[in-house]
Write a protein that holds these residues in place. Sequence first.
Motif, PDB file in Angstrom:
ATOM      1  N   UNK A 144       4.646   3.908   2.939  1.00  0.00           N
ATOM      2  CA  UNK A 144       4.510   2.744   2.076  1.00  0.00           C
ATOM      3  C   UNK A 144       4.626   1.530   2.979  1.00  0.00           C
ATOM      4  N   UNK A 145       3.726   0.555   2.780  1.00  0.00           N
ATOM      5  CA  UNK A 145       3.653  -0.580   3.703  1.00  0.00           C
ATOM      6  C   UNK A 145       3.605  -1.896   2.942  1.00  0.00           C
ATOM      7  N   UNK A 153      -0.049  -7.657  -5.182  1.00  0.00           N
ATOM      8  CA  UNK A 153      -0.815  -6.497  -5.626  1.00  0.00           C
ATOM      9  C   UNK A 153      -0.238  -5.247  -4.969  1.00  0.00           C
ATOM     10  N   UNK A 154       0.009  -4.235  -5.785  1.00  0.00           N
ATOM     11  CA  UNK A 154       0.546  -2.957  -5.312  1.00  0.00           C
ATOM     12  C   UNK A 154      -0.499  -1.891  -5.605  1.00  0.00           C
ATOM     13  N   UNK A 155      -0.959  -1.210  -4.576  1.00  0.00           N
ATOM     14  CA  UNK A 155      -1.941  -0.151  -4.790  1.00  0.00           C
ATOM     15  C   UNK A 155      -1.359   1.188  -4.347  1.00  0.00           C
ATOM     16  N   UNK A 212       6.455  -1.000   7.603  1.00  0.00           N
ATOM     17  CA  UNK A 212       6.047   0.353   7.231  1.00  0.00           C
ATOM     18  C   UNK A 212       7.273   1.239   7.151  1.00  0.00           C
ATOM     19  N   UNK A 213       7.329   2.046   6.113  1.00  0.00           N
ATOM     20  CA  UNK A 213       8.350   3.091   6.009  1.00  0.00           C
ATOM     21  C   UNK A 213       7.666   4.399   5.656  1.00  0.00           C
ATOM     22  N   UNK A 214       8.045   5.447   6.351  1.00  0.00           N
ATOM     23  CA  UNK A 214       7.486   6.767   6.048  1.00  0.00           C
ATOM     24  C   UNK A 214       8.350   7.413   4.977  1.00  0.00           C
ATOM     25  N   UNK A 215       7.757   7.619   3.804  1.00  0.00           N
ATOM     26  CA  UNK A 215       8.494   8.150   2.658  1.00  0.00           C
ATOM     27  C   UNK A 215       7.967   9.499   2.189  1.00  0.00           C
ATOM     28  N   UNK A 237       0.866  -1.185   0.000  1.00  0.00           N
ATOM     29  CA  UNK A 237       0.000   0.000   0.000  1.00  0.00           C
ATOM     30  C   UNK A 237       0.893   1.222   0.000  1.00  0.00           C
ATOM     31  N   UNK A 238       0.853   1.977  -1.084  1.00  0.00           N
ATOM     32  CA  UNK A 238       1.684   3.181  -1.197  1.00  0.00           C
ATOM     33  C   UNK A 238       0.793   4.397  -1.028  1.00  0.00           C
TER      34      UNK A 238
END
Length: 314
Positions: free
Chosen positions: A18-19, A83-85, A38-41, A12-13
């Motif tokens: 982004x997670x 799946x990348x959303x 999770x990374x805060x980008x 999930x972006x």
Amino acid sequence: MATEPVRVGAIDCGTNSIRLLIAEARVDGSLIDLVRELEIVRLGQGVDATGELHPDALARTFAAAERYGEQLRAYGVRPERTRVVATSATRDARNVEDFDAGMAARLGVRPEIISGTEEARLSFTGALSGVRVASDGPILVMDIGGGSTELVLGDRTGRIDRAVSLNIGSVRLTERFGLVGPLTTEARQSAAAYVDGLLDQLEWPSGLLGQIGSWIGVAGTVTTMSALKQGLISYDRSKVHGSVLSLAEIAGLSNRLATLTTEEIHDLGVPAGRADVITAGSLIADRVANRVGRPMIVSESDILDGIVLGLLAR
């Protein structure tokens, strides 16, 4: 011959983070998390003002995607089971092709820029998968993201009756109204009036939000608020999931955060990258709480879980 467990991957972006979730469906039907990160980008850096994804934001996001891609391959998750959303920030950006190409090159999967309605549906499905509600009445799921807030009304069977995605999120509101604390009275009132105005424009029957049976909040704003309420200096997912925030606690947290600087919020245990936007996020939660009029159940199960369940159902 024994059936091999099925592994799927979901990314999930969002506007702020982004997670990644890698999950495995066992032969007995159980589902376990193998990786949840999770990374805060801050992909949405400046998008509200410029309408474009900033090169620095893209670089941060691509670096995280590179690491996630390595983990997907290490766990043997095939591209067709991934799946990348992408959500609010990419929906609003003119240069989204740069994002699309960069993510596909690193993940081997093209990101889907989903609509607010699809985002709401996935959040609702994911939230209900991890939280049991006692009431038979309507269920409201609220997902406060960095760029948008989804409100979804349905029931415990998973049926969705109404869903809306509002262009208010913790990053967007912070940038638009300068909500870096301590907040001025004028900035806070202006932001609250803006949120109230969007809620007033909901094409839902008058007073509907006040008639729900259960209210579930998902995503970083509400999980951080729960951690702050509990005084967790070190984040503990097991203590946050299923916790409850009363109306008074939501209002109290919003009021308290408005008086603090980013550094002071960070000292309370809120990570960098969220400490500067949690004040705006809590304001959104408080304005919704004012209309709902009941405590909020905090869920760690969210859009990622909804994506995984959808992949397994294919």
